[in-house]
Design a protein around this motif. Structure first.
Motif, PDB file in Angstrom:
ATOM      1  N   ALA A   1      -0.527  13.552  -4.786  1.00  0.00           N
ATOM      2  CA  ALA A   1       0.890  14.178  -4.432  1.00  0.00           C
ATOM      3  C   ALA A   1       1.737  12.804  -4.399  1.00  0.00           C
ATOM      4  N   TYR A   2       1.348  11.966  -3.938  1.00  0.00           N
ATOM      5  CA  TYR A   2       2.240  10.558  -3.622  1.00  0.00           C
ATOM      6  C   TYR A   2       1.516   9.487  -4.226  1.00  0.00           C
ATOM      7  N   GLY A   3       0.847   9.633  -5.143  1.00  0.00           N
ATOM      8  CA  GLY A   3       0.213   8.461  -6.002  1.00  0.00           C
ATOM      9  C   GLY A   3       0.388   8.580  -7.685  1.00  0.00           C
ATOM     10  N   PRO A   4      -0.288   8.203  -8.650  1.00  0.00           N
ATOM     11  CA  PRO A   4      -1.813   8.003  -8.078  1.00  0.00           C
ATOM     12  C   PRO A   4      -2.306   6.623  -7.816  1.00  0.00           C
ATOM     13  N   ASN A   5      -1.276   5.496  -7.861  1.00  0.00           N
ATOM     14  CA  ASN A   5      -1.443   4.198  -7.544  1.00  0.00           C
ATOM     15  C   ASN A   5      -1.553   4.170  -5.739  1.00  0.00           C
TER      16      ASN A   5
ATOM     17  N   TRP B   1       4.115  10.042 -14.208  1.00  0.00           N
ATOM     18  CA  TRP B   1       4.228   9.942 -12.859  1.00  0.00           C
ATOM     19  C   TRP B   1       5.599  10.005 -12.158  1.00  0.00           C
ATOM     20  N   PRO B   2       5.679  10.670 -11.075  1.00  0.00           N
ATOM     21  CA  PRO B   2       7.020  10.484 -10.116  1.00  0.00           C
ATOM     22  C   PRO B   2       7.135   9.063  -9.649  1.00  0.00           C
ATOM     23  N   GLU B   3       8.189   8.736  -8.980  1.00  0.00           N
ATOM     24  CA  GLU B   3       8.420   7.406  -8.369  1.00  0.00           C
ATOM     25  C   GLU B   3       7.476   7.420  -7.227  1.00  0.00           C
TER      26      GLU B   3
ATOM     27  N   ILE C   1       0.776  -1.123   0.040  1.00  0.00           N
ATOM     28  CA  ILE C   1       0.115  -0.061  -0.010  1.00  0.00           C
ATOM     29  C   ILE C   1       0.724   1.056   0.103  1.00  0.00           C
ATOM     30  N   ASN C   2       0.429   2.261  -0.483  1.00  0.00           N
ATOM     31  CA  ASN C   2       0.803   3.574  -0.543  1.00  0.00           C
ATOM     32  C   ASN C   2       0.969   4.318   0.683  1.00  0.00           C
ATOM     33  N   GLN C   3       1.892   3.904   1.650  1.00  0.00           N
ATOM     34  CA  GLN C   3       1.770   4.415   2.965  1.00  0.00           C
ATOM     35  C   GLN C   3       2.087   5.868   3.001  1.00  0.00           C
ATOM     36  N   ALA C   4       2.984   6.480   2.041  1.00  0.00           N
ATOM     37  CA  ALA C   4       3.329   7.708   2.217  1.00  0.00           C
ATOM     38  C   ALA C   4       2.199   8.596   1.879  1.00  0.00           C
ATOM     39  N   ALA C   5       1.350   8.240   0.960  1.00  0.00           N
ATOM     40  CA  ALA C   5      -0.073   9.008   0.632  1.00  0.00           C
ATOM     41  C   ALA C   5      -0.990   8.787   1.724  1.00  0.00           C
ATOM     42  N   ILE C   6      -0.898   8.117   2.650  1.00  0.00           N
ATOM     43  CA  ILE C   6      -1.830   7.958   3.942  1.00  0.00           C
ATOM     44  C   ILE C   6      -1.063   8.774   4.968  1.00  0.00           C
TER      45      ILE C   6
END
Length: 246
Positions: free
Chosen positions: A49-53, A113-115, A29-34
């Protein structure tokens, strides 16, 4: 004893956790987005900003990898590129590059998308849960977890609990909720965040703002014509909640 051991071993393999270092299998999961969303402000801006996935599910044995961005899902063929590095081929010559760096799954930057960085969920969703549910549960817990008190609106003074599985307790006329992460609901609400509140079979969209430890929920006023996609704008404040404990 041996049949029981076999069942336990099979459950551990299906639960979304890798059995050894360098194994990408399971859910990420995208913990940075959370983490960004949990700081407050606009939810969808933090996710973008940290996704989109938002979630990956990888099955090396079947050579498959699938992602969810909160609205769309895609499944592709998983191909080995190097040690701890893979390519996922989708339709129309589209592909993504994945790699492992310690306990982090990296989705390489592209022209679009960025990393993006992914971690294993502390509490993965059930094996048969839809793709994206592990991210959703982790987000709900971080973003709306804890105890909230109604400071303004129907039920003032009451305690509200938002559960990670989408249940809500204590909010009058509501038993389930769903945050808008992307897709049509985002297009309908424009610059605002939206949440779906439901009781039984009946539900509707509301707009909300979360600033620090306050959550304000507004009526969603539709300015579109009857034959157009809804165009929601902030209406009257219906509830103002304060987070009183985590």
């Amino acid at each position: 004893m041996r049949p029981l051991l076999a069942v336990l071993l099979g459950a551990s393999l299906l639960g979304g956790c890798a059995g050894k270092p360098g194994d990408p299998s399971g859910t990420w999961i995208n913990q940075a987005a959370i983490d960004a969303a949990s700081e407050g402000g606009n939810l969808r801006e933090a996710l973008l900003a940290y996704g989109p996935n938002l979630e990956w599910h990888i099955q090396p044995q079947r050579r498959l990898a699938a992602y969810s961005n909160g609205f769309e899902q895609g499944e592709g063929q998983l191909l080995d590129e190097d040690e701890d590095r893979w390519r996922v081929d989708f339709y129309a010559d589209y592909h993504e590059s994945l790699s492992l760096s310690g306990d982090t799954l990296l989705q390489a930057a592209s022209d679009t998308w960025p990393e993006q960085r992914f971690a294993r969920p502390t509490t993965p969703a059930a094996v048969d849960a839809p793709l994206g549910r592990s991210f959703e549960q982790a987000l709900y817990s971080a973003y709306l977890g804890g105890s909230w008190t109604i400071r303004q609106g129907l039920g003032a003074g009451g305690l509200v609990l938002f559960q990670p599985d989408g249940r809500v307790e204590g909010l009058p006329g509501t038993e389930r909720y769903a945050l808008c992460l992307a897709g049509d609901c985002a297009a309908m609400s424009g610059e605002f965040d939206s949440v779906w509140l439901q009781l039984g079979e009946q539900g509707q969209a509301w707009l909300f703002e979360r600033n620090d430890h306050y959550l304000s929920i507004f009526a969603a006023l539709n300015r579109a014509q009857s034959d157009e996609m809804p165009d929601y704008h902030k209406g009257e404040l219906h509830w103002r909640l304060e987070r009183t404990s985590r």
